[in-house]
Design a protein around this motif. Structure first.
Motif, PDB file in Angstrom:
ATOM      1  N   LEU A  25     -51.636 -34.664  84.847  1.00 16.79           N
ATOM      2  CA  LEU A  25     -50.982 -34.632  83.568  1.00 16.79           C
ATOM      3  C   LEU A  25     -51.490 -36.007  82.733  1.00 16.79           C
ATOM      4  CD1 LEU A  25     -47.446 -36.578  83.582  1.00 16.79           C
ATOM      5  CD2 LEU A  25     -49.159 -36.808  85.565  1.00 16.79           C
ATOM      6  N   THR A  26     -51.494 -35.817  81.477  1.00 13.10           N
ATOM      7  CA  THR A  26     -51.679 -36.840  80.328  1.00 13.10           C
ATOM      8  C   THR A  26     -50.380 -37.310  79.715  1.00 13.10           C
ATOM      9  OG1 THR A  26     -53.823 -35.936  80.082  1.00 13.10           O
ATOM     10  CG2 THR A  26     -52.979 -37.182  78.459  1.00 13.10           C
ATOM     11  N   ILE A  27     -50.547 -38.513  79.718  1.00 12.93           N
ATOM     12  CA  ILE A  27     -49.293 -39.016  78.859  1.00 12.93           C
ATOM     13  C   ILE A  27     -49.608 -40.009  77.782  1.00 12.93           C
ATOM     14  CG2 ILE A  27     -47.337 -40.777  79.404  1.00 12.93           C
ATOM     15  CD1 ILE A  27     -47.106 -40.419  82.236  1.00 12.93           C
ATOM     16  N   LEU A  28     -49.098 -39.848  76.546  1.00 20.87           N
ATOM     17  CA  LEU A  28     -49.476 -40.652  75.774  1.00 20.87           C
ATOM     18  C   LEU A  28     -48.198 -41.392  75.321  1.00 20.87           C
ATOM     19  CD1 LEU A  28     -50.779 -38.114  72.928  1.00 20.87           C
ATOM     20  CD2 LEU A  28     -52.005 -39.593  74.138  1.00 20.87           C
ATOM     21  N   ASP A  29     -48.176 -42.767  75.295  1.00 18.93           N
ATOM     22  CA  ASP A  29     -47.327 -43.802  74.849  1.00 18.93           C
ATOM     23  C   ASP A  29     -47.819 -44.373  73.440  1.00 18.93           C
ATOM     24  OD1 ASP A  29     -45.587 -45.775  74.573  1.00 18.93           O
ATOM     25  OD2 ASP A  29     -45.871 -46.667  76.449  1.00 18.93           O
ATOM     26  N   VAL A  30     -46.959 -43.776  72.463  1.00 20.96           N
ATOM     27  CA  VAL A  30     -47.420 -43.952  71.027  1.00 20.96           C
ATOM     28  C   VAL A  30     -46.574 -45.026  70.567  1.00 20.96           C
ATOM     29  CG1 VAL A  30     -47.418 -42.938  68.822  1.00 20.96           C
ATOM     30  CG2 VAL A  30     -47.737 -41.486  70.833  1.00 20.96           C
ATOM     31  N   GLY A  31     -47.164 -46.244  69.985  1.00 23.31           N
ATOM     32  CA  GLY A  31     -46.511 -47.415  69.566  1.00 23.31           C
ATOM     33  C   GLY A  31     -45.837 -47.944  70.950  1.00 23.31           C
ATOM     34  N   CYS A  32     -47.039 -48.048  71.763  1.00 20.95           N
ATOM     35  CA  CYS A  32     -46.707 -48.776  73.440  1.00 20.95           C
ATOM     36  C   CYS A  32     -46.254 -50.208  73.369  1.00 20.95           C
ATOM     37  CB  CYS A  32     -47.826 -48.283  74.101  1.00 20.95           C
ATOM     38  SG  CYS A  32     -49.154 -49.455  73.709  1.00 20.95           S
ATOM     39  N   GLY A  33     -46.502 -51.015  72.402  1.00 24.12           N
ATOM     40  CA  GLY A  33     -45.954 -52.275  72.355  1.00 24.12           C
ATOM     41  C   GLY A  33     -46.913 -53.138  73.834  1.00 24.12           C
ATOM     42  N   SER A  49     -53.999 -38.409  89.885  1.00 25.72           N
ATOM     43  CA  SER A  49     -55.023 -37.636  88.890  1.00 25.72           C
ATOM     44  C   SER A  49     -54.362 -37.667  87.362  1.00 25.72           C
ATOM     45  CB  SER A  49     -55.534 -36.334  89.352  1.00 25.72           C
ATOM     46  OG  SER A  49     -54.251 -35.468  89.537  1.00 25.72           O
ATOM     47  N   ALA A  50     -53.441 -38.557  87.088  1.00 27.45           N
ATOM     48  CA  ALA A  50     -53.204 -38.822  85.650  1.00 27.45           C
ATOM     49  C   ALA A  50     -54.033 -39.740  84.578  1.00 27.45           C
ATOM     50  CB  ALA A  50     -51.824 -39.381  85.985  1.00 27.45           C
ATOM     51  N   LYS A  51     -53.556 -39.386  83.545  1.00 28.53           N
ATOM     52  CA  LYS A  51     -54.107 -40.188  82.260  1.00 28.53           C
ATOM     53  C   LYS A  51     -53.003 -40.792  81.612  1.00 28.53           C
ATOM     54  CE  LYS A  51     -57.650 -38.975  79.993  1.00 28.53           C
ATOM     55  NZ  LYS A  51     -58.726 -38.095  79.147  1.00 28.53           N
ATOM     56  N   ILE A  52     -53.077 -42.207  81.408  1.00 28.83           N
ATOM     57  CA  ILE A  52     -52.026 -42.652  80.366  1.00 28.83           C
ATOM     58  C   ILE A  52     -52.826 -43.038  79.266  1.00 28.83           C
ATOM     59  CG2 ILE A  52     -50.198 -44.283  80.071  1.00 28.83           C
ATOM     60  CD1 ILE A  52     -49.918 -44.218  83.233  1.00 28.83           C
ATOM     61  N   VAL A  53     -52.365 -42.628  78.136  1.00 28.66           N
ATOM     62  CA  VAL A  53     -53.194 -43.218  76.754  1.00 28.66           C
ATOM     63  C   VAL A  53     -52.129 -44.105  75.947  1.00 28.66           C
ATOM     64  CG1 VAL A  53     -54.534 -42.459  74.878  1.00 28.66           C
ATOM     65  CG2 VAL A  53     -54.534 -41.148  77.021  1.00 28.66           C
ATOM     66  N   LEU A  54     -52.682 -45.419  75.871  1.00 30.62           N
ATOM     67  CA  LEU A  54     -51.778 -46.379  75.293  1.00 30.62           C
ATOM     68  C   LEU A  54     -52.333 -46.293  73.685  1.00 30.62           C
ATOM     69  CD1 LEU A  54     -51.952 -49.219  77.744  1.00 30.62           C
ATOM     70  CD2 LEU A  54     -50.103 -47.513  77.582  1.00 30.62           C
TER      71      LEU A  54
END
Length: 270
Positions: A25-33, A49-54
């Motif tokens: 999975l891909t997670i987007l944390d928008v306005g992550c602080g 096997s995940a991706k976290i995009v801050l």
């Protein structure tokens, strides 16, 4: 401090949002602080096997978020950062499609809240989940009678904060009203299966030392934004409460607490 005090209740929320997600999975944390929620996502991942995009507009926060989230993720996820403004209409073209799009207490600061949610919806791939933390119940932390000033200070501080927020929103250039609830906003963005759930944040008295530090910062800020919406006596009382040299200093009390709730609204892209 707020992220640390919210961590355990919000961990359950992170676990709930991740249920049924694919391994890659891909997670987007928008306005992550500073990345507090993505730390929880990283710790709750079940696969490697995940991706976290801050995503944030403040480079210093992005750097701190990358450090803390990477440490939490270990080898379970690749952590990337994107320096971008949440209000940018071209944001969907700058970010990968995600299985989970998360935005916490960001949208209400933007001129056109509906347009912002429309953008967030475009960031999700088909079947992806968009989740925003907005609204809930005000946080309370002070006894009603503090032994100084008129009882009920916290209620008046919160009322003044509410007036300040309304004026702040009205003063944003090109501000657009959104006279309906967050669930309707998600539906208007084309999301389906729209739902919401609450997260109780409760630290009973006397609480940890961090709680007292948080309450002092909170009362200081509330007193500042209250401005002339609060009378002079209440301002003086609030100032005394956060003064370490004053006998009424909040840091010396053992009856401070924290109780309130966050609401998370979510929907899926069809």
């Amino acid at each position: 401090m707020a992220e640390a005090l919210d961590a355990e209740p919000m961990r359950a929320a992170a676990r709930r949002l991740l249920q049924g997600m694919p391994d890659e999975l891909t997670i987007l944390d928008v306005g992550c602080g500073a990345g507090g929620m993505s730390v929880l996502f990283a710790e709750e991942l079940s696969a490697a096997s995940a991706k976290i995009v801050l995503v944030d507009a403040t480079e210093q926060l992005l750097a701190e978020a990358h450090r803390t989230v990477s440490a939490a993720a270990g080898d379970r996820a690749v952590v990337e950062t994107v320096h971008a403004d949440v209000a940018d209409e071209g944001l969907p073209g700058k970010l990968p499609a995600a299985d989970l799009v998360w935005a916490s207490r960001v949208v209400h600061h933007l001129p056109d809240q509906q347009a912002a949610i429309d953008n967030l919806a475009q960031l999700a791939r088909p079947g992806g989940l968009v989740a925003i933390s907005e609204g809930g119940l005000d946080f309370n932390c002070l006894p009603w009678d503090l032994g100084i000033g008129r009882p009920g200070l916290e209620e008046r501080l919160l009322a003044a904060r509410g007036e300040w927020f309304a004026e702040m929103r009205a003063g944003i250039p090109d501000s657009v009203s959104m006279p309906y609830g967050w669930n309707i906003a998600l539906q208007r963005a084309g999301l389906v299966d729209v739902d919401s759930f609450g997260v109780l944040i409760h630290h009973p008295a006397p609480g940890p030392e961090l709680l007292r530090e948080f309450v002092i910062e909170r009362v200081t800020w509330l007193n500042e934004v209250a401005g002339d919406r609060l009378d002079d006596d209440d301002h003086e009382t609030a100032a005394a409460l956060v003064d370490p040299a004053n006998p009424a200093f909040l840091g010396a009390r053992r009856d401070l607490f924290l109780q309130g709730a966050k609401t998370i609204h979510c929907g899926r892209r069809s």
